[in-house]
Enzyme design. Structure first.
Site, short mmCIF file in Angstrom:
data_model
loop_
_atom_site.label_atom_id
_atom_site.label_comp_id
_atom_site.label_asym_id
_atom_site.label_seq_id
_atom_site.Cartn_x
_atom_site.Cartn_y
_atom_site.Cartn_z
N GLU A 85 -103.05 77.54 47.18
CA GLU A 85 -103.94 78.82 47.67
C GLU A 85 -104.43 78.52 48.93
O GLU A 85 -105.10 77.36 49.11
CB GLU A 85 -105.02 79.08 46.56
CG GLU A 85 -104.43 79.34 45.27
CD GLU A 85 -105.40 79.33 44.13
OE1 GLU A 85 -106.61 78.90 44.33
OE2 GLU A 85 -104.94 79.54 42.86
N LEU A 126 -103.04 83.59 43.71
CA LEU A 126 -104.15 82.84 43.05
C LEU A 126 -103.88 82.49 41.66
O LEU A 126 -104.37 83.36 40.91
CB LEU A 126 -105.39 83.67 43.30
CG LEU A 126 -106.77 82.87 43.49
CD1 LEU A 126 -107.63 83.90 44.17
CD2 LEU A 126 -107.22 82.61 42.24
N GLU A 166 -103.27 79.05 38.96
CA GLU A 166 -102.86 77.72 39.03
C GLU A 166 -101.94 77.42 38.16
O GLU A 166 -100.97 76.36 38.26
CB GLU A 166 -104.23 77.09 38.59
CG GLU A 166 -105.35 76.57 39.61
CD GLU A 166 -106.14 77.85 39.91
OE1 GLU A 166 -106.25 79.01 39.41
OE2 GLU A 166 -106.81 77.69 41.17
N GLN A 193 -107.46 73.89 44.55
CA GLN A 193 -108.63 73.90 45.54
C GLN A 193 -109.69 73.12 45.43
O GLN A 193 -110.18 72.29 46.18
CB GLN A 193 -109.05 75.44 45.78
CG GLN A 193 -108.92 76.10 47.15
CD GLN A 193 -108.69 77.33 47.48
OE1 GLN A 193 -109.49 78.14 46.68
NE2 GLN A 193 -107.90 77.91 48.50
N PHE A 194 -110.17 73.24 44.18
CA PHE A 194 -111.21 72.51 43.82
C PHE A 194 -111.26 71.73 42.24
O PHE A 194 -110.41 72.65 41.57
CB PHE A 194 -112.52 73.22 43.65
CG PHE A 194 -113.30 73.51 44.84
CD1 PHE A 194 -114.14 72.44 45.52
CD2 PHE A 194 -112.70 74.62 45.73
CE1 PHE A 194 -114.48 72.79 46.98
CE2 PHE A 194 -113.28 74.86 47.20
CZ PHE A 194 -114.37 73.73 47.64
N PHE A 223 -111.21 74.00 39.19
CA PHE A 223 -110.17 75.06 39.15
C PHE A 223 -108.95 74.67 38.50
O PHE A 223 -107.83 75.44 38.51
CB PHE A 223 -109.77 75.79 40.37
CG PHE A 223 -111.09 76.18 40.96
CD1 PHE A 223 -112.21 76.58 40.41
CD2 PHE A 223 -111.06 76.45 42.37
CE1 PHE A 223 -113.28 77.00 40.95
CE2 PHE A 223 -112.18 77.17 43.12
CZ PHE A 223 -113.26 77.14 42.38
N PRO A 282 -106.90 76.16 34.48
CA PRO A 282 -105.96 77.20 34.28
C PRO A 282 -104.59 76.59 34.26
O PRO A 282 -103.80 77.13 33.76
CB PRO A 282 -106.14 78.22 35.37
CG PRO A 282 -107.73 78.09 35.99
CD PRO A 282 -108.02 76.66 35.67
N HIS A 304 -117.16 73.09 41.51
CA HIS A 304 -116.67 72.57 42.77
C HIS A 304 -116.98 70.96 42.95
O HIS A 304 -116.83 70.46 43.93
CB HIS A 304 -117.37 73.43 43.87
CG HIS A 304 -116.86 74.58 44.06
ND1 HIS A 304 -116.92 75.69 43.04
CD2 HIS A 304 -116.04 75.35 45.14
CE1 HIS A 304 -116.46 76.78 43.60
NE2 HIS A 304 -115.88 76.53 44.82
#
Lengths: 339, 417
Positions: A44, A73, A75, A97-98, A101, A104, A144
């Site tokens: 992403e 978007l 995962e 991204q983090f 995340f 998923p 995060h």
């Protein structure tokens, strides 16, 4: 023209230069993409934006939208599609991204990615790299700042790496992309902007090896990722009390290269294992268990651990207390030395 | 905006079959009304059902999906269905006799799978779930190669690269995303939209899943990705009406093929018990994919005539009337009637195929009974492409431990150090 004896970095130079960890990772992707057209970067916002941390900055501009994919978007989609692409002969490098995340996509990692090679007895390879900016210390909101690496180290069929400095970032990520095995590559996001000198012609370790970073005689600190710098700082501070600490950077969390840790413990007789993750059933548990098994007669004290806590990651105003710092590491050293 | 704008269409409009007086599906177990509604849904494919051969074996035409098929092809597809059904029944028997840990019956879904499987070209790729014995047959995988999974000697013995068929996928829906990724790779390599003169110039991927899988996030993600990348992938949903004990009613309030519209590609409902229609629709969909037009969803409206697996008791959740109704739509019977009536085959051919099926069953059984157990080091082999020192150490320690037994009870030659 004579063949160069040293691989170029992809940034067109073999000269030493000062780089950040983010730059080292970027150069690593660039280098592998230049030498292997099957390497893809996907995730992403990795294209036009260059990733939320700008680690993939400029790659799409130079390699095009079919090599650097701004994905939906999604995962499970990123990892699941990467598996299919790998089956087709590509070498996808996925960015999550983090840390928080990745879940998923956890199903695809655990159910498919980690098992493709074993299930097919080597007929299907899954050379997928999943880059995960992980850990705390940046004052972020929930999801995060997590350290989920132990979950992946527990999964057979995955390799799990964590770099701690720009030079390792540069070499280890290239090795991960070149590997025919799936690699979870954990990047300490709070160290992205720390600098070091990279000499592209210098020798480098294999990504599966741990590294003795500092010699000492009083006790051993074994750690990885963002805590390596904390432990080196603690070792420096410990000299004021007359304690010389060895520091081992594990680098590879699965498989663990415990050789250098065991050798160090045989010299010092004491081990403190440090990471940001919750302690229960973690990489630090594994190191502690195996070192007590292998080095029982060398140990002068029980193996100590310094971790986050077995709590969800706290609101960021509390993270300073949650994250191991120099004082908590030195306190554990003192408790070890008191035996 | 008035509240009427937000009124959902009635359930009967949605489905074209549900009883409007039926209570909302909120209770844990389906009510009798829901079961009856489900029974109607399972007995009627709806007006959009593509059919070329009626349950009575009458050839009918369809304005969009008619197909020119030779008598030889018809005979071959009949043979395909009879043989794979016979192997499937033998698998069931072998489980009942304790020779297999479990078997996943194919019974009733032969036409859907053979129709789709025969539409695939050698260079295409198939991503199956775990009931795709008929697709495996079409990919040149001998039924004996399926046995290891169910006898517990391997996780799939065929080579996906050689056969163009991935290994069975047990976690529901995972393969839909993997298939989309593979299809993206086909597209990235330029293997779509080329000249039709060379049949090898274009490729497609087909992925197989059930009605239950459509509730999984991965099926959604696979379709989103396929759509945005125009990946040459055909989603082949075998709606066999039941996800173990849960009816399709518990998965969706619209017919499954209609969901494709939301992703922006065609969705087609085909009579999955009609091998001609399954072949015709699959061929069209694969050609769409190969030509670069992007994905297609096919809902093959069919019926699982046996239990979900041999561990399941289908009598607990479905009515016998439903099964009896679907027996009248048997995919093999309708083709047999058609072939005999049109004198495309005679009884001699039917008997010949049946004899061949019995031979296959015998070979299948003998193969199963003679399968050797994997040596203990198999547990540790190929976990990684590069051997893991941790796994290697565990292997060595375990083999050393085993070698300490004087009578290990298995052939240790060449296997245990």
């Amino acid at each position: 023209m004579a063949a160069p004896t040293v691989e170029t970095t992809g940034s067109g130079t073999t000269q030493p230069q000062t780089i950040t960890m983010a730059k080292g990772l970027n150069m690593a992707m660039r280098a592998t993409m230049e030498r292997d057209p099957k390497v893809l970067v996907m995730g992403e916002d990795v294209g036009k934006l260059g990733g939320v941390f700008r680690v993939t900055d400029g790659l799409q501009k130079d390699f095009g939208e079919h090599r650097v994919l701004d994905t939906p978007l999604s995962e499970s989609g990123i990892i699941g599609a990467a598996i299919g692409l790998a089956m087709r002969g590509f070498r996808p490098v996925c960015e999550i991204q983090f840390d928080g995340f990745i879940f998923p996509g956890f199903d695809q990692i655990v159910s498919q990615l980690s098992k493709m090679h074993f299930r097919s007895q080597g007929k299907v390879k899954a050379p997928v790299v999943i880059r995960v900016p992980f850990g705390g210390g940046i004052g972020a909101v929930e999801h995060h700042s997590e350290s989920p690496e132990s979950l992946f180290a527990h999964i057979a069929g995955l390799k799990v790496m964590s770099c701690s400095n720009p030079v390792d970032a540069y070499w280890m990520l290239q090795q991960a992309i070149d590997s025919d095995d799936p690699v979870l590559f954990f990047e300490p996001k709070r160290r992205y902007w720390e600098k070091a000198e990279l000499d592209p012609t210098a020798e480098h370790l294999s990504m599966g090896s741990s590294a003795l970073l500092r010699r000492g005689s009083s006790a051993t600190l074994a750690t990885y990722g963002p805590m390596v710098k904390t432990c080196l700082d603690a070792a420096n501070a410990a000299t004021e009390d007359g304690n010389e600490l060895e520091v081992v950077d594990l680098r590879s969390l699965s498989p663990l290269d415990l050789g250098p840790v065991a050798e160090s413990v045989r010299r010092t007789g004491r081990l403190i294992v440090v990471s940001e993750s919750p302690p229960e059933s973690s990489v630090t548990s594994e190191v502690a268990a195996r070192i007590q098994q292998e080095c029982f007669y060398s140990l002068e004290a029980p193996v100590m651990r310094v971790n986050g806590f077995d709590t969800p990651y706290p609101p960021s105003k509390l993270e300073e207390g949650y994250l191991p710092d120099l004082d908590r590491v030195l306190d554990a050293v003192d408790r070890s030395l008191a035996y | 905006m008035s509240p009427e704008h937000w009124t959902r269409p009635s359930r009967s409009e949605d489905r074209g079959h549900a009883d409007e007086t039926a209570p909302a599906a909120t209770s844990a177990a389906p009510t009798r009304e829901q079961v009856i509604a489900g029974l109607r849904a399972t007995s009627e494919g709806g007006a959009d059902l593509v059919q070329l051969l009626t349950p009575e074996g009458q050839r009918v035409s369809h304005p969009d999906f008619d197909i020119d098929i030779s008598e030889q092809q018809l005979r071959e597809m009949y043979r395909d269905m009879v043989l794979i059904r016979r192997a499937d029944r033998e698998g069931n028997s072998l489980q009942r006799q304790g020779q297999l840990g479990i078997w996943v019956p194919l019974l009733g879904q032969e036409a859907a799978q053979i129709g789709a499987g025969r539409a695939l070209r050698p260079q295409d790729m198939a991503f199956p779930s775990y009931r795709e014995h008929g697709v495996a047959w079409c990919r040149g995988i001998d039924p004996t190669e399926l046995l290891g999974i169910f006898r517990g000697t391997d996780h799939g013995s065929w080579d996906p690269n050689r056969t163009g068929m991935g290994l069975y996928t047990i976690v529901i829906g995972n393969q839909c995303v993997n298939a989309t990724g593979y299809a993206m790779g086909q597209k990235f390599e330029g293997m779509v939209g080329n000249s039709d003169r060379d049949p090898n110039a274009n490729e497609a991927t087909m992925t197989f899943f059930g009605d239950g899988a459509t509730s999984q996030g991965d099926v959604h993600e696979g379709m989103v990705w396929a759509s945005v990348y125009d990946a040459p992938v055909v989603f082949f949903c075998q709606n066999n009406q039941w996800a173990i004990s849960e009816p399709t009613e518990r998965q969706s309030r619209v017919p499954l093929y209609e969901r494709a519209r939301g992703y922006g590609f065609p969705g087609i409902r085909v009579d999955g018990n009609d091998v001609l229609a399954s072949l015709a629709v699959s061929k069209w969909a694969l050609d769409e994919a190969r030509s670069g037009n992007g994905p297609v969803l096919i809902e093959a409206f069919t019926y699982r005539m046996d239990a979900h697996t041999t561990s399941d008791d289908a009598t607990r959740y479905r009515m016998d009337d439903e099964l009896q109704a679907w027996k009248l739509k048997d995919p093999i019977e309708r083709l047999r009637v058609y072939l005999l009536r049109e004198q495309i085959v005679d009884q001699g051919f039917i008997d010949e195929v049946q004899n061949e099926a019995e031979e296959l069953a015998t070979r299948f059984r003998e193969f199963c009974l003679n399968m050797s157990e994997p040596p203990p080091e198999r547990m540790f082999s190929a976990v990684y492409a590069d051997e893991s020192p941790v796994v290697a150490a565990q292997r060595d320690e375990y083999l050393d431990y085993l070698s300490g037994f004087a009578d290990a009870g298995h052939d240790t030659e060449g296997s245990v150090r």
